[in-house]
Design a protein around this motif. Structure first.
Motif: not given
Ligand code: ATR
Length: 275
Positions: A130, A132-133, A153-155, A158, A195, A201
């Motif tokens: 959830a 930016g991408a 999403n993990r969080t 969002r 990401s 992961d």
């Molecule tokens: P981007 O522009 O690549 O979307 P971002 O806005 O930092 O970068 O978002 C990264 C996404 O990958 C988020 O959904 C993040 O989850 P959180 O919102 O909970 O942070 C997710 N993400 C990153 N690392 C992760 C992991 N190890 N396991 C699961 N989700 C992960």
């Protein structure tokens, strides 16, 4: 006579495939342009953008970590950029105003539907992430009128915020948010927009989300099968695709926005795949 000048701006930028993609587009279409890569200092993205257009530059692609800043910096935004909250494509409009567009979601939908023959209308789609991408692709996915679009999403907050933002565009699509552990039924299409694979992961998903007809799309790409796609194959996914086609398709849409000519993407995808 000078060629029209375009560039991609990011930090770091040396790995970017955009200069190669756009030079292939230029030679294919006969458009006289030069496309370079600019590494903007982290603290002065705006200065790099202004300097580029002051030197007569015609258009910029914007990549990590500046897409949100590009959106903020612009004087005006296209409708799809407005909703995406980020911009990967900048240009000056007829009045010299800095305009922000976003071609990422278009690139994803184009790759799925045209290059891979995946139908999106009336299907059940699971989007992972959830950030930016993901925000950039939800609008174009909803425009294809899936039956359901679940953002996990993990969080969770969002994902819920994205659902709230896009609810007015959902039409008849059942749009919902949840955590990874709450999804356990098969989906027609799963799009990984987290990401997580950057750190090697995997999102902690139940194998039940993969059925025998499930198609999986990882917005990342790499020479080898991505970590997420390998996991999906191990669970019996029907097809897995990585994000190389999306990269080329978003570039083609930027090229069309700037030049009014749509390049043929298939030979370019093929050439990059063989690099
Ligand atoms: P981007 O522009 O690549 O979307 P971002 O806005 O930092 O970068 O978002 C990264 C996404 O990958 C988020 O959904 C993040 O989850 P959180 O919102 O909970 O942070 C997710 N993400 C990153 N690392 C992760 C992991 N190890 N396991 C699961 N989700 C992960």
């Amino acid at each position: 006579m000078h060629n029209d000048l375009y560039a991609v701006v990011g930090h770091p930028i040396s790995h970017s495939k955009s200069p190669r993609i756009h030079s292939l587009f230029a030679s294919q279409t006969g458009e006289a342009l030069e496309y370079t890569a600019i590494q903007a200092p982290l603290e002065d993205f705006a200065g790099s953008v202004r300097g580029f257009f002051a030197r007569g530059g015609m258009g910029l692609n914007v990549t990590v970590p500046f897409k949100e800043q590009a959106w903020q910096l612009a004087d005006c935004r296209t409708e799809r950029a407005e909703k995406a909250g980020a911009s990967n494509t900048l240009y000056l409009d007829a009045h010299g105003k800095l305009t922000a567009d976003n071609t990422d979601g278009h690139g994803l939908v184009q790759d799925l539907t045209c290059n891979h023959g995946v139908t999106l209308a009336n299907t059940r789609i699971l989007v992972l992430g959830a950030g930016g991408a993901v925000r950039g692709v939800i609008g174009p996915l909803l425009a294809q009128r899936p039956a359901a679009l679940t953002i996990a999403n993990r969080t969770i907050a969002r994902a819920e915020a994205l659902v709230q933002l896009f609810a007015p565009d959902a039409g008849t699509t059942e749009l919902s948010a949840c955590g990874f552990e709450q999804v356990d039924k098969p989906f027609d299409l799963i799009i990984n927009g987290t990401s997580a694979s950057l750190q090697g992961d995997l999102p902690p998903l139940s194998a039940n989300v993969i059925g025998t007809d499930t198609v999986v799309y990882d917005m990342m790409y790499s020479l080898q099968t991505t970590t997420f796609n390998q996991w999906a194959l191990d669970q019996g996914a029907r097809h897995v695709f990585d994000g190389l086609g999306m990269l080329v398709e978003q570039a083609a849409e930027s090229f069309r926005v700037w030049r009014g000519v749509r390049p043929d993407t298939a030979p370019v995808i093929e050439e990059l795949r063989n690099d």
